[in-house]
Design a protein around this motif. Structure first.
Motif, PDB file in Angstrom:
ATOM      1  N   ALA A 131      57.297  40.904  40.546  1.00  6.83           N
ATOM      2  CA  ALA A 131      57.065  39.477  40.789  1.00  6.83           C
ATOM      3  C   ALA A 131      55.913  38.959  39.936  1.00  6.83           C
ATOM      4  N   MET A 132      54.809  39.668  39.937  1.00  9.06           N
ATOM      5  CA  MET A 132      53.640  39.202  39.202  1.00  9.06           C
ATOM      6  C   MET A 132      53.872  39.251  37.696  1.00  9.06           C
ATOM      7  N   ASP A 133      54.543  40.279  37.210  1.00  2.88           N
ATOM      8  CA  ASP A 133      54.850  40.371  35.775  1.00  2.88           C
ATOM      9  C   ASP A 133      55.781  39.246  35.343  1.00  2.88           C
ATOM     10  N   ASP A 134      56.789  38.970  36.153  1.00  2.00           N
ATOM     11  CA  ASP A 134      57.746  37.908  35.843  1.00  2.00           C
ATOM     12  C   ASP A 134      57.050  36.550  35.826  1.00  2.00           C
ATOM     13  N   LEU A 135      56.231  36.282  36.832  1.00  2.00           N
ATOM     14  CA  LEU A 135      55.519  35.005  36.889  1.00  2.00           C
ATOM     15  C   LEU A 135      54.557  34.869  35.710  1.00  2.00           C
ATOM     16  N   THR A 150      44.245  46.692  44.576  1.00  7.26           N
ATOM     17  CA  THR A 150      43.302  46.255  43.544  1.00  7.26           C
ATOM     18  C   THR A 150      44.047  45.661  42.348  1.00  7.26           C
ATOM     19  N   THR A 151      45.117  46.311  41.936  1.00  7.86           N
ATOM     20  CA  THR A 151      45.917  45.846  40.801  1.00  7.86           C
ATOM     21  C   THR A 151      46.567  44.505  41.103  1.00  7.86           C
ATOM     22  N   ARG A 179      46.854  38.579  40.544  1.00  4.40           N
ATOM     23  CA  ARG A 179      46.815  37.266  41.202  1.00  4.40           C
ATOM     24  C   ARG A 179      45.666  36.427  40.656  1.00  4.40           C
ATOM     25  N   ASP A 180      44.497  37.050  40.487  1.00  5.95           N
ATOM     26  CA  ASP A 180      43.338  36.334  39.962  1.00  5.95           C
ATOM     27  C   ASP A 180      43.562  35.912  38.507  1.00  5.95           C
ATOM     28  N   ARG A 181      44.192  36.783  37.721  1.00  6.54           N
ATOM     29  CA  ARG A 181      44.510  36.458  36.321  1.00  6.54           C
ATOM     30  C   ARG A 181      45.445  35.248  36.271  1.00  6.54           C
ATOM     31  N   ASP A 183      42.978  27.461  36.381  1.00  8.69           N
ATOM     32  CA  ASP A 183      41.551  27.128  36.277  1.00  8.69           C
ATOM     33  C   ASP A 183      41.230  26.618  34.878  1.00  8.69           C
ATOM     34  N   HIS A 184      41.682  27.357  33.865  1.00  8.24           N
ATOM     35  CA  HIS A 184      41.360  27.017  32.480  1.00  8.24           C
ATOM     36  C   HIS A 184      42.003  25.696  32.057  1.00  8.24           C
ATOM     37  N   VAL A 185      43.229  25.458  32.477  1.00  6.23           N
ATOM     38  CA  VAL A 185      43.898  24.203  32.117  1.00  6.23           C
ATOM     39  C   VAL A 185      43.127  23.019  32.699  1.00  6.23           C
TER      40      VAL A 185
END
Length: 154
Positions: A22-26, A79-80, A85-87, A93-95
């Protein structure tokens, strides 16, 4: 072999595989949207919001498991996941921070606005139903409009 435990050593291993997928796809979808938008900060915001809404509508079950089962992850897997999720959050955040720096967005609270936007978009997986009132694309259009208001986009 048809048995799940032939392919995964445990329920934890299966959950890790689901969450990682899920996280890789998103992440792939989100970075592709940002690349497509180029340097236009309004377009970056629109496409990232659209990406989040469409992912959480179309991949609802996968997204729901990934977000709700964090409590079941242990050790390095937890942890991973939190790092991924934070990444993902940092993209928004940056946008928004960039939009504020360029004076395109007027929110006095860019970090909080970014968290609110991501929370709103990811929440789609909790309630969206294909047979509901709006298509995923129509929902994404509404969310883009609401997010523009949230960040004070001109």
């Amino acid at each position: 072999m048809p048995g799940l435990y032939h392919h995964y050593a445990s329920k934890q291993a299966l959950l890790v595989a689901i969450v990682s997928h899920a996280m890789d796809d998103l992440w792939r979808r989100s970075t592709t949207a940002l690349e497509e938008a180029g340097d236009d900060v309004r377009r970056r915001l629109d496409l990232l919001v659209e990406c989040l809404v469409l992912f959480h509508a179309h991949r609802r079950d996968l997204a729901f498991i990934a977000s709700s089962e964090i409590r079941s992850l242990t050790g390095e897997a937890r942890t991973t996941y939190i790092a991924a999720r934070d990444r993902q959050q940092r993209l928004m955040d940056h946008v928004i921070e960039d939009g504020v720096a360029r004076r395109v967005f007027t929110t006095p609270y860019p970090r909080e606005a970014a968290r609110a936007v991501v929370t709103m978009c990811t929440g789609v997986s909790q309630w969206y139903r294909a047979e509901g009132e709006h298509t995923p694309q129509a929902l994404a259009e509404r969310y883009r409009a609401m997010v523009r208001m949230t960040v004070g986009a001109s």
